[in-house]
Design an enzyme around this catalytic site. Structure first.
Site, mmCIF file in Angstrom:
data_model
loop_
_atom_site.group_PDB
_atom_site.id
_atom_site.type_symbol
_atom_site.label_atom_id
_atom_site.label_comp_id
_atom_site.label_asym_id
_atom_site.label_seq_id
_atom_site.Cartn_x
_atom_site.Cartn_y
_atom_site.Cartn_z
ATOM 1 N N SER A 162 -64.987 -45.084 -1.966
ATOM 2 C CA SER A 162 -64.372 -45.803 -3.087
ATOM 3 C C SER A 162 -65.354 -45.810 -4.253
ATOM 4 C CB SER A 162 -64.091 -47.247 -2.648
ATOM 5 O OG SER A 162 -63.688 -48.039 -3.742
ATOM 6 N N TYR B 267 -66.967 -55.525 0.874
ATOM 7 C CA TYR B 267 -66.280 -54.217 0.791
ATOM 8 C C TYR B 267 -67.243 -53.185 0.217
ATOM 9 C CZ TYR B 267 -62.591 -50.819 -0.491
ATOM 10 O OH TYR B 267 -61.812 -49.686 -0.629
#
Ligand code: NDP
Length: 249
Positions: A143, A156
């Site tokens: 990501s 995350y």
């Protein structure tokens, strides 16, 4: 019409929705036989029907990637039923965002279990097959959050940072065996990922952020993956960072 991946076999984790589903469709459209994995059986069955209706071959295998035995089974069953494994797309992931201060530690464990350990288990299972073939390609979906940390997204961030570090070390270890490793780093993509956020404040922040720009579609990420896996054998696309045009960070 000949596809660029005719004769190849791909495994895609987290293919019951979003990026994984679009990637399975795109790989199948290029001629790859696809093993599609996630926990929701009925969605995998529906996707398999859709791929087969378009002339592709899809093998649904219900898998929770946080369970090492199930991750092993996914790889072994694919190899037994489809005859080989050429591409593993480690896509299954969750983004249970929220502040570190007072954060939900059950969410933290789940993110590390799915986003990090899930990637490690399937990779560990597939390496002996790829080494025996002296070819293969592992695509890890990281990501933008694997490169830029933000308040409210810290855990995350930590999982995706982990995916990037693991992927680069893996690339260096496996290049002698002709095995390629690619990291894909999407920005905001319009999927169901936000629906699973448990912290209402974090969920609202994430939804507002997403609504403020035109996000990417899952097919945009699938196209980047197809680009990476259809390069000639001597080309290893190491990393693709892909943001919506309007996303600042
Ligand atoms: P979705 O929520 O649409 O898809 C997530 C997929 O992961 C689902 O198919 C889900 O299937 C699967 N999954 C979740 N937990 C498990 C598990 N324990 N075992 C097996 N499969 C599991 O989200 P996206 O398509 O957006 O996410 C795909 C990847 O892209 C993730 O790694 C995410 O971090 C990454 N990403 C997403 C971005 C975005 O903005 N959407 C941005 C950057 C990266 P099931 O519930 O059926 O098991």
């Amino acid at each position: 019409m000949a596809g660029k991946l005719d004769g190849k076999v791909a495994i895609i984790t987290g293919s019951s929705s979003g990026i994984g589903e679009a990637t399975a469709i795109a790989l199948a459209a290029e001629g790859a036989q696809v093993a599609i994995a996630a926990r929701r059986a009925e969605r995998l069955e529906a996707l398999a029907k859709r791929i087969e209706a378009s002339g592709g071959k899809a093998l649904p295998i219900v898998t929770d990637v946080t369970d090492e035995t199930q991750a092993n089974n996914l790889v072994q069953k694919t190899n037994e039923e489809l005859g080989r494994v050429d591409i593993l797309v480690n896509n299954a992931g969750v983004a249970l965002t929220g502040n570190i201060d007072g954060g939900n530690t059950a969410d933290w464990r789940r993110m590390f279990d799915v986003n990090v350990l899930g990637v490690l288990y399937t990779t560990h299972a597939v390496l002996p097959i790829l080494k025996a073939q002296q070819s293969g390609h592992i695509v890890n979906i990281s990501s933008v959050a694997g490169r830029i940390a933000r308040a409210g997204v810290g855990i995350y961030n930590a999982t995706k940072w982990g995916v990037n570090a693991f992927s680069e070390a893996l690339r260096q270890e496996m290049l002698k065996d002709n095995i390629r490793v690619t990291i894909i780093e999407p920005g905001l993509v319009d999927t169901e990922i936000n629906n699973h956020i448990t912290d209402p404040v974090a969920k609202q922040i994430s939804e507002e952020r997403r609504k403020s720009i035109t996000p990417l579609q899952s097919e945009d990420i699938a196209a980047a993956i197809i680009y990476a896996v259809t390069q000639p054998q001597h080309v290893n696309v190491n990393e693709i960072l892909i943001r919506p045009t309007q996303q600042e960070r």
